[in-house]
Design an enzyme around this catalytic site. Structure first.
Site, PDB file in Angstrom:
ATOM      1  N   ASP A 192      38.230  39.040  31.280  1.00  0.00           N
ATOM      2  CA  ASP A 192      37.775  38.872  32.658  1.00  0.00           C
ATOM      3  C   ASP A 192      37.464  40.218  33.322  1.00  0.00           C
ATOM      4  O   ASP A 192      37.594  40.364  34.538  1.00  0.00           O
ATOM      5  CB  ASP A 192      38.823  38.121  33.479  1.00  0.00           C
ATOM      6  CG  ASP A 192      40.164  38.859  33.552  1.00  0.00           C
ATOM      7  OD1 ASP A 192      40.353  39.825  32.778  1.00  0.00           O
ATOM      8  OD2 ASP A 192      41.013  38.476  34.364  1.00  0.00           O
ATOM      9  N   ASP A 270      53.209  44.278  29.494  1.00  0.00           N
ATOM     10  CA  ASP A 270      52.767  45.417  30.296  1.00  0.00           C
ATOM     11  C   ASP A 270      53.923  46.075  31.045  1.00  0.00           C
ATOM     12  O   ASP A 270      54.018  47.313  31.104  1.00  0.00           O
ATOM     13  CB  ASP A 270      51.649  45.018  31.266  1.00  0.00           C
ATOM     14  CG  ASP A 270      51.950  43.755  32.037  1.00  0.00           C
ATOM     15  OD1 ASP A 270      52.953  43.074  31.740  1.00  0.00           O
ATOM     16  OD2 ASP A 270      51.162  43.425  32.954  1.00  0.00           O
TER      17      ASP A 270
END
Length: 426
Positions: A192, A270
């Protein structure tokens, strides 16, 4: 070796086929009354669809393995000879047909197929997305994460199961890039993301710095505080060191992956990267103007930060040929001497002086902070992201956050005697 892998995949395919058929033809299943079959028709159709899709995935992987015997297929044999000088673009995909937007940008700005081969790794069973990826033909390599079984997730984290699947996919995909395709460097891009016109030049130029400086462990195309009003749009060549791992279009080397892969987390990869045990005091390079921008409002995070922040990130539009610039100022010794000295040489001002335009010059200024709550108040006041990860504020280097306010450079900085981040700052 390749023949053995081929045979293993064939045997694996046959094993799955026999297992599913054993279940479908089991006497206990067939002997159930008609109303049982009627009530479970939807479940039966779903299982059948999963069986077909699983066979498709296995067939694709066998097909890719067979390609290795063809001299004209650039993914394998001949291409592997030059993988040390190529940088793989790894696109992480799942169920977004809009990935075409991301891939189109990557192809539009790519000058060399050999220098920047694109590998799209797809998780999920989503035929529409698969067809979109396949429509690009030999412009890219399409691989499919084969493990589609549900992941065991702690009951209190059931609603976050998507993060567990993403972490599993990242580990598999990165292993493919580094340990199967044998690339030395990879740039990870989510499906995205839009990329800037100078996306490739940026990473090509910063790679030698990443390779040379052991105190760096990634290069990111993303500025967490890259909103239109917070950046100097007249200086698209400006780059920084950051103690905060930004992600969202980032480059790492095989050396770093070998370090991380054996302890890769089950979820929230992350934030795990931002923990001191992984970061080990190392930094990333990041730009003043982002070279990526997300258009994915809907996803696993359910639009977290998107409406409030992410959609306002400014994507650079003025290409910079970074390969013609001297970027050695980003090496730690030189950067620490020059950047840190410049920050603490900037005059101290108050918030009122800055907001009321009571400063008689246009030079950079510094605002000091002392506590976590003090810093949080300042970041909210200026429209910066106000969260911490393992005590590190977004974009910070040695505790310093750089941004612009009313077209003036501003540094939020701790006292000069600052030593390290406090992990309790959350």
């Amino acid at each position: 070796m390749k023949k053995n892998r081929f045979l293993a995949l064939v045997l694996f395919s046959i094993f799955i086929w026999l297992g599913i058929n054993h279940f479908l033809l089991n006497d206990n299943f067939i002997s159930k009354p008609n109303n049982y079959l009627d009530e479970n028709l939807d479940d039966f159709e779903l299982r059948l669809k999963i069986e077909v899709e699983t066979h498709n995935i296995i067939r694709e992987n066998i097909k890719q393995l067979n390609y290795s015997s063809h001299e004209d297929n650039y993914q394998f044999n001949e291409h592997n000879l030059s993988n040390s000088s190529s940088v793989a673009i790894l696109v992480i995909a799942c169920n977004r047909p809009s990935i075409s937007r991301c891939i189109n940008k990557l192809l539009k700005y790519r000058k060399s197929k050999d220098e920047f081969p694109i590998i799209v790794s797809q998780d999920c069973i989503h035929e529409r997305t698969s067809q979109v990826i396949k429509s690009f033909g030999r412009e890219l390599i399409h691989i499919h994460q084969p493990d589609q079984k549900e992941i065991k997730v702690p009951s209190k984290e059931k609603k976050f199961s998507g993060y567990f699947k993403i972490s599993r996919h990242y580990k598999w995909a990165l292993n493919q890039v580094f340990n199967t395709y044998n690339y030395e460097t990879a740039i990870i891009v989510e499906d995205d993301l839009d990329v800037a016109p100078d996306f490739y030049e940026y990473f090509k130029a910063t790679l030698p710095i990443l390779q040379k400086d052991e105190t760096l462990w990634c290069v990111s195309a993303w500025n967490d505080n890259g909103k239109f009003a917070l950046i100097d749009r007249n200086d698209p060549k400006l780059l920084y060191r950051s103690d905060f791992f930004p992600g969202l279009g980032w480059m790492l080397t095989r050396k770093i992956w070998i370090e991380l892969m054996h302890k890769w987390p089950h979820s929230y990869w992350d934030d795990w990267m931002r923990h001191p045990d992984q970061r080990k005091g190392r930094s990333c390079i990041r730009p003043e103007l982002s070279r990526t921008k997300t258009f994915g409002k809907i996803g696993v995070s359910n639009g977290l930060f998107y409406e409030k922040h992410l959609k306002y990130i400014y994507l650079n539009e003025l290409p910079v040929d970074f390969t013609k610039l001297n970027l050695t100022y980003l090496l730690k010794n030189e950067y620490d001497n020059n950047f840190v000295e410049m920050v603490y040489r900037a005059p101290l001002v108050s918030i009122n002086e800055l907001k009321n335009k009571q400063i008689s010059h246009n030079d950079p200024v510094r605002i000091i902070y002392y506590t976590k709550n003090n810093l949080k108040s300042l970041t909210k006041l200026f429209g910066l992201m106000d969260d911490f990860k393992s005590g590190v504020p977004r974009t910070a280097y040695k505790g310093i956050i750089s941004f612009t306010y009313d077209n003036r450079r501003v540094y939020l900085a701790p006292v000069k005697e600052w030593h390290n981040y406090d992990p309790s700052w959350q």
